[in-house]
Design a protein around this motif. Structure first.
Motif, PDB file in Angstrom:
ATOM      1  N   ALA A  26      -8.474   7.475   8.899  1.00  0.00           N
ATOM      2  CA  ALA A  26      -7.743   5.396   8.646  1.00  0.00           C
ATOM      3  C   ALA A  26      -8.066   5.046   8.115  1.00  0.00           C
ATOM      4  CB  ALA A  26      -9.127   4.722   9.606  1.00  0.00           C
ATOM      5  N   PHE A  27      -8.406   4.807   6.648  1.00  0.00           N
ATOM      6  CA  PHE A  27      -8.223   4.328   5.564  1.00  0.00           C
ATOM      7  C   PHE A  27      -7.755   4.971   4.501  1.00  0.00           C
ATOM      8  CE2 PHE A  27     -11.779   2.530   7.857  1.00  0.00           C
ATOM      9  CZ  PHE A  27     -11.327   1.628   7.422  1.00  0.00           C
ATOM     10  N   GLY A  28      -7.023   6.159   4.236  1.00  0.00           N
ATOM     11  CA  GLY A  28      -6.229   7.103   3.296  1.00  0.00           C
ATOM     12  C   GLY A  28      -6.706   7.477   2.899  1.00  0.00           C
ATOM     13  N   ASP A  29      -6.702   8.648   2.115  1.00  0.00           N
ATOM     14  CA  ASP A  29      -7.714   9.061   0.600  1.00  0.00           C
ATOM     15  C   ASP A  29      -7.785   8.308  -0.541  1.00  0.00           C
ATOM     16  OD1 ASP A  29      -5.578   9.896  -0.552  1.00  0.00           O
ATOM     17  OD2 ASP A  29      -5.050  11.929   0.445  1.00  0.00           O
ATOM     18  N   ALA A  30      -8.464   9.057  -1.355  1.00  0.00           N
ATOM     19  CA  ALA A  30      -8.947   8.073  -2.456  1.00  0.00           C
ATOM     20  C   ALA A  30      -7.298   7.951  -3.628  1.00  0.00           C
ATOM     21  CB  ALA A  30      -9.975   9.120  -3.397  1.00  0.00           C
ATOM     22  N   ASP A  31      -6.781   9.221  -3.329  1.00  0.00           N
ATOM     23  CA  ASP A  31      -5.036   8.599  -4.277  1.00  0.00           C
ATOM     24  C   ASP A  31      -4.196   7.737  -3.654  1.00  0.00           C
ATOM     25  OD1 ASP A  31      -6.359  10.127  -5.699  1.00  0.00           O
ATOM     26  OD2 ASP A  31      -4.998  12.256  -4.985  1.00  0.00           O
ATOM     27  N   GLN A  32      -4.616   7.351  -2.162  1.00  0.00           N
ATOM     28  CA  GLN A  32      -3.422   6.267  -1.719  1.00  0.00           C
ATOM     29  C   GLN A  32      -4.170   5.207  -1.699  1.00  0.00           C
ATOM     30  OE1 GLN A  32      -3.478   8.585   2.358  1.00  0.00           O
ATOM     31  NE2 GLN A  32      -1.558   8.652   2.454  1.00  0.00           N
ATOM     32  N   ARG A  33      -5.430   5.315  -1.356  1.00  0.00           N
ATOM     33  CA  ARG A  33      -5.355   3.633  -1.578  1.00  0.00           C
ATOM     34  C   ARG A  33      -5.735   3.316  -3.438  1.00  0.00           C
ATOM     35  NH1 ARG A  33      -9.473   6.062   1.279  1.00  0.00           N
ATOM     36  NH2 ARG A  33     -11.275   6.267  -0.502  1.00  0.00           N
ATOM     37  N   GLU A  34      -5.857   4.138  -4.295  1.00  0.00           N
ATOM     38  CA  GLU A  34      -5.724   4.318  -5.767  1.00  0.00           C
ATOM     39  C   GLU A  34      -4.005   3.567  -5.833  1.00  0.00           C
ATOM     40  OE1 GLU A  34      -6.333   3.004  -9.316  1.00  0.00           O
ATOM     41  OE2 GLU A  34      -8.122   3.865  -8.080  1.00  0.00           O
ATOM     42  N   GLN A  35      -3.332   4.531  -4.894  1.00  0.00           N
ATOM     43  CA  GLN A  35      -1.540   3.719  -5.313  1.00  0.00           C
ATOM     44  C   GLN A  35      -1.761   2.432  -4.922  1.00  0.00           C
ATOM     45  OE1 GLN A  35       0.060   7.210  -3.414  1.00  0.00           O
ATOM     46  NE2 GLN A  35       0.039   8.193  -5.254  1.00  0.00           N
ATOM     47  N   VAL A  36      -2.425   2.569  -3.473  1.00  0.00           N
ATOM     48  CA  VAL A  36      -2.106   1.344  -3.056  1.00  0.00           C
ATOM     49  C   VAL A  36      -2.531  -0.556  -4.159  1.00  0.00           C
ATOM     50  CG1 VAL A  36      -2.361  -0.187  -1.068  1.00  0.00           C
ATOM     51  CG2 VAL A  36      -2.011   1.828  -0.242  1.00  0.00           C
ATOM     52  N   TYR A  37      -3.833  -0.203  -4.422  1.00  0.00           N
ATOM     53  CA  TYR A  37      -3.886  -1.433  -5.072  1.00  0.00           C
ATOM     54  C   TYR A  37      -3.118  -1.245  -6.739  1.00  0.00           C
ATOM     55  CZ  TYR A  37      -8.719  -0.261  -3.048  1.00  0.00           C
ATOM     56  OH  TYR A  37      -8.704  -0.611  -1.657  1.00  0.00           O
ATOM     57  N   ASP A  38      -3.026   0.032  -7.325  1.00  0.00           N
ATOM     58  CA  ASP A  38      -2.207   0.178  -7.888  1.00  0.00           C
ATOM     59  C   ASP A  38      -0.576  -1.257  -7.725  1.00  0.00           C
ATOM     60  OD1 ASP A  38      -3.572   1.745  -9.682  1.00  0.00           O
ATOM     61  OD2 ASP A  38      -1.979   3.274  -9.350  1.00  0.00           O
ATOM     62  N   ALA A  39      -0.016  -0.351  -6.788  1.00  0.00           N
ATOM     63  CA  ALA A  39       0.957  -1.399  -5.718  1.00  0.00           C
ATOM     64  C   ALA A  39       0.801  -2.877  -5.847  1.00  0.00           C
ATOM     65  CB  ALA A  39       1.427  -0.931  -4.686  1.00  0.00           C
ATOM     66  N   GLU A  40      -0.408  -3.679  -5.247  1.00  0.00           N
ATOM     67  CA  GLU A  40      -0.922  -4.703  -5.926  1.00  0.00           C
ATOM     68  C   GLU A  40      -1.356  -4.973  -6.306  1.00  0.00           C
ATOM     69  OE1 GLU A  40      -5.577  -6.794  -3.931  1.00  0.00           O
ATOM     70  OE2 GLU A  40      -4.749  -4.727  -3.061  1.00  0.00           O
ATOM     71  N   GLU A  41      -1.447  -4.498  -7.750  1.00  0.00           N
ATOM     72  CA  GLU A  41      -1.337  -5.213  -8.991  1.00  0.00           C
ATOM     73  C   GLU A  41      -0.078  -5.784  -9.567  1.00  0.00           C
ATOM     74  OE1 GLU A  41      -3.857  -3.364 -12.153  1.00  0.00           O
ATOM     75  OE2 GLU A  41      -5.676  -3.050 -10.392  1.00  0.00           O
ATOM     76  N   VAL A  42       0.804  -5.083  -8.939  1.00  0.00           N
ATOM     77  CA  VAL A  42       2.159  -4.892 -10.103  1.00  0.00           C
ATOM     78  C   VAL A  42       2.597  -6.495  -9.521  1.00  0.00           C
ATOM     79  CG1 VAL A  42       4.994  -3.911  -9.909  1.00  0.00           C
ATOM     80  CG2 VAL A  42       2.195  -2.624 -10.632  1.00  0.00           C
ATOM     81  N   MET A  43       2.974  -6.222  -7.628  1.00  0.00           N
ATOM     82  CA  MET A  43       3.599  -7.029  -7.061  1.00  0.00           C
ATOM     83  C   MET A  43       2.583  -8.524  -7.159  1.00  0.00           C
ATOM     84  SD  MET A  43       3.514  -6.730  -2.866  1.00  0.00           S
ATOM     85  CE  MET A  43       3.886  -8.382  -1.826  1.00  0.00           C
ATOM     86  N   ALA A  44       1.026  -8.787  -7.424  1.00  0.00           N
ATOM     87  CA  ALA A  44       0.657 -10.002  -7.624  1.00  0.00           C
ATOM     88  C   ALA A  44       1.244 -10.724  -9.168  1.00  0.00           C
ATOM     89  CB  ALA A  44      -0.502  -9.118  -7.373  1.00  0.00           C
ATOM     90  N   ALA A  45       1.008  -9.306 -10.212  1.00  0.00           N
ATOM     91  CA  ALA A  45       1.640 -10.265 -11.087  1.00  0.00           C
ATOM     92  C   ALA A  45       3.192 -10.483 -11.591  1.00  0.00           C
ATOM     93  CB  ALA A  45       1.363  -8.855 -12.547  1.00  0.00           C
ATOM     94  N   ALA A  46       3.443  -9.359 -10.626  1.00  0.00           N
ATOM     95  CA  ALA A  46       5.178 -10.471 -10.692  1.00  0.00           C
ATOM     96  C   ALA A  46       5.605 -11.453 -10.414  1.00  0.00           C
ATOM     97  CB  ALA A  46       5.900  -8.820  -9.973  1.00  0.00           C
ATOM     98  N   ILE A  47       4.412 -11.831  -8.841  1.00  0.00           N
ATOM     99  CA  ILE A  47       4.616 -12.818  -8.174  1.00  0.00           C
ATOM    100  C   ILE A  47       4.070 -14.050  -9.010  1.00  0.00           C
ATOM    101  CG2 ILE A  47       4.290 -14.361  -5.981  1.00  0.00           C
ATOM    102  CD1 ILE A  47       4.283 -11.286  -5.187  1.00  0.00           C
ATOM    103  N   ASP A  48       3.170 -13.657  -9.955  1.00  0.00           N
ATOM    104  CA  ASP A  48       2.654 -14.640 -11.191  1.00  0.00           C
ATOM    105  C   ASP A  48       3.900 -14.497 -11.787  1.00  0.00           C
ATOM    106  OD1 ASP A  48       0.612 -15.552  -9.290  1.00  0.00           O
ATOM    107  OD2 ASP A  48      -0.914 -13.853 -10.398  1.00  0.00           O
TER     108      ASP A  48
END
Length: 77
Positions: A26-48
């Motif tokens: 339901a929450f994906g594996d550790a590598d997938q979660r890390e990729q989502v967190y990386d995408a989140e950081e890129v997305m937030a930084a670009a928006i800011d």
């Protein structure tokens, strides 16, 4: 899974909502979660950096991860 509404700023807001399908767990594996967190950081930084809205967080569960961003212009987001 309930979808949150945009922050109430008194103005019309657009949303960009990114969905990521995760592994059978339901929450994906550790590598997938890390990729989502990386995408989140890129997305937030670009928006800011562009000053086009705000990143509003994530949601994990039911085999997917969802990232939320809001602003006055979805194309700019």
């Amino acid at each position: 899974m309930e979808t949150p509404s945009a922050p109430d700023s008194g103005e019309d807001e657009h949303a960009v909502i990114a969905h990521f399908r995760l592994a059978a767990d339901a929450f994906g594996d550790a590598d997938q979660r890390e990729q989502v967190y990386d995408a989140e950081e890129v997305m937030a930084a670009a928006i800011d950096e562009a000053g086009v809205g705000e990143f509003d967080g994530n949601e994990f569960g039911a085999g997917e991860a969802v990232l939320y961003a809001y602003g006055p212009d979805a194309d700019a987001l």
